[in-house]
Design a protein around this motif. Structure first.
Motif, PDB file in Angstrom:
ATOM      1  N   PRO A   1     103.938   4.773  79.049  1.00  0.00           N
ATOM      2  CA  PRO A   1     105.087   4.459  79.489  1.00  0.00           C
ATOM      3  C   PRO A   1     106.326   4.998  78.600  1.00  0.00           C
ATOM      4  CG  PRO A   1     103.908   2.413  79.239  1.00  0.00           C
ATOM      5  CD  PRO A   1     103.283   3.546  78.560  1.00  0.00           C
ATOM      6  N   PRO A   2     107.261   5.593  79.318  1.00  0.00           N
ATOM      7  CA  PRO A   2     108.638   6.311  78.508  1.00  0.00           C
ATOM      8  C   PRO A   2     108.889   5.329  77.292  1.00  0.00           C
ATOM      9  CG  PRO A   2     108.995   6.546  80.597  1.00  0.00           C
ATOM     10  CD  PRO A   2     107.735   5.624  80.564  1.00  0.00           C
ATOM     11  N   HIS A   3     108.961   6.055  76.026  1.00  0.00           N
ATOM     12  CA  HIS A   3     109.584   5.247  74.898  1.00  0.00           C
ATOM     13  C   HIS A   3     110.279   6.258  74.094  1.00  0.00           C
ATOM     14  CE1 HIS A   3     105.576   6.589  73.968  1.00  0.00           C
ATOM     15  NE2 HIS A   3     105.807   6.528  72.513  1.00  0.00           N
ATOM     16  N   ALA A   4     111.050   6.126  73.166  1.00  0.00           N
ATOM     17  CA  ALA A   4     111.493   6.822  72.160  1.00  0.00           C
ATOM     18  C   ALA A   4     110.607   6.931  71.131  1.00  0.00           C
ATOM     19  CB  ALA A   4     112.753   6.177  71.356  1.00  0.00           C
TER      20      ALA A   4
ATOM     21  N   LYS B   1     101.200   2.481  72.764  1.00  0.00           N
ATOM     22  CA  LYS B   1     102.162   2.770  73.836  1.00  0.00           C
ATOM     23  C   LYS B   1     101.231   3.751  74.752  1.00  0.00           C
ATOM     24  CE  LYS B   1     106.000   2.511  70.760  1.00  0.00           C
ATOM     25  NZ  LYS B   1     106.402   1.366  71.318  1.00  0.00           N
ATOM     26  N   GLY B   2     100.119   3.575  75.132  1.00  0.00           N
ATOM     27  CA  GLY B   2      99.486   4.180  76.239  1.00  0.00           C
ATOM     28  C   GLY B   2      98.908   5.600  75.629  1.00  0.00           C
ATOM     29  N   GLY B   3      99.043   6.062  74.586  1.00  0.00           N
ATOM     30  CA  GLY B   3      98.804   7.340  73.899  1.00  0.00           C
ATOM     31  C   GLY B   3      97.295   7.614  73.525  1.00  0.00           C
ATOM     32  N   THR B   4      97.172   8.812  73.044  1.00  0.00           N
ATOM     33  CA  THR B   4      95.666   9.039  72.360  1.00  0.00           C
ATOM     34  C   THR B   4      95.490   9.009  70.988  1.00  0.00           C
ATOM     35  OG1 THR B   4      96.792  11.439  72.032  1.00  0.00           O
ATOM     36  CG2 THR B   4      96.085  11.257  74.115  1.00  0.00           C
TER      37      THR B   4
END
Ligand code: ZN
Length: 309
Positions: free
Chosen positions: A177-180, A230-233
């Motif tokens: 999801p988009p985030h800063a 945050k849904g990343g790798t």
């Protein structure tokens, strides 16, 4: 030096609205303006709104004159496509805001010739999703939004060493999801990034990961830590890179998501500065556009709310 995983900082993020006019001063003295062509017309993003944002920023910098070439709509007739024959040779740099159907062969061949002979190409966000079936384009962009079997993946370790993951291993293209998030400069000597803070906070955006491609001759200028929470790798994913192509130069940033009426990422002064300096570098190999005093800091994203955009 470029730790980009400071969670405390992220949670304390304050989105500072910069009231200073962004790049209000003329950037470049007496040099003739660079001719820039934006291509749009198909995109899964809101190109009708994002092209005017970038066009206004480019013109306001004082460095560019800007034309826009809009392709026929999706699934247009061959005769409609025959009317799309942009004359790249009239421009110093072509900026792609296009993610859609593969162009007809004459247009593809014209872009290949244009870049090979020294033209500049700037790829913004989903423009690297386009043209999976165009081998020369994949060479130009290095990494694109592709599946894991398409090509290698490239990330940087914390020390800045390039890590290549072979095709078929690891994740393909995606984002949480988009985030800063913080952007870490990995090449502080390149004209595009020279003078930027070593870490700066980017306003809410999609953090692309798992991009795939031939990834030849890439210089990675900046990365962002893709947080698994945050849904990343869990890796440092490339955010800005450049590739020489023939006598030309290709600049890519995967930042700049905009959907619906939310263009937060494009209003980030960090994004705008990267886009402007990347386009200038692609055109000339040099950068004269300054880094504004209102540029983001490690802790605070900064957005430009100047009127007229
Ligand atoms: Zn997006």
């Amino acid at each position: 030096m470029t730790k980009s995983r400071n969670h405390t900082t992220l949670t304390r993020l304050a989105l500072v609205t910069a009231t200073v006019a962004f790049l209000a001063h003329p950037a470049v003295g007496d040099e003739p303006k660079l001719r820039l062509l934006i291509i749009d017309g198909q995109n899964n993003h809101n190109w009708r709104d994002t092209t005017p944002i970038m066009k206004a920023d480019l013109e306001r910098s004082g460095r560019f004159t800007v034309d826009v070439a809009t392709t026929p709509a999706a699934k247009s007739s061959p005769s409609a496509w025959d009317s799309f024959r942009p004359d790249f040779s009239r421009y110093d740099v072509v900026l792609s805001n296009y993610n859609g159907e593969t162009w007809p062969a004459p247009v593809r061949e014209a872009l290949e010739a244009y870049v090979s002979k020294g033209g500049g190409l700037a790829i913004i966000h989903a423009a690297n999703n386009a043209f999976t079936d165009w081998p020369e384009y994949n060479l130009m962009i290095g990494l694109g939004w592709r599946g894991p079997k398409f090509g290698d993946r490239v990330t940087l370790d914390d020390a800045g060493k390039v890590v290549r993951t072979p095709k078929g291993e690891g994740p393909g293209a995606g984002h949480g999801p988009p985030h800063a998030f913080q952007v870490a400069i990995r090449d502080p000597d390149h004209p595009i990034t020279k003078g930027m803070p070593s870490v700066w906070m980017h306003a809410r955006d999609e953090l692309y990961h798992g991009q795939r491609g031939p990834a030849q001759h890439m210089t990675i200028l900046a990365t962002a830590f893709s947080d698994k929470s945050k849904g990343g790798t869990g890796a440092n994913e490339p955010m800005i890179w450049v590739i020489p192509h023939g006598k030309g130069r290709v600049f890519t940033t995967v930042m700049g998501h905009a959907m619906g009426d939310d263009a937060t990422a494009m209003h980030c002064i960090g994004f705008k500065t990267v886009m402007l300096r990347g386009a200038e570098w692609a055109a000339t190999g040099r950068v004269t556009i300054p880094i504004p005093a209102s540029f983001p800091t490690a802790d605070s994203a900064r957005r430009d709310d100047a009127p007229g955009k």
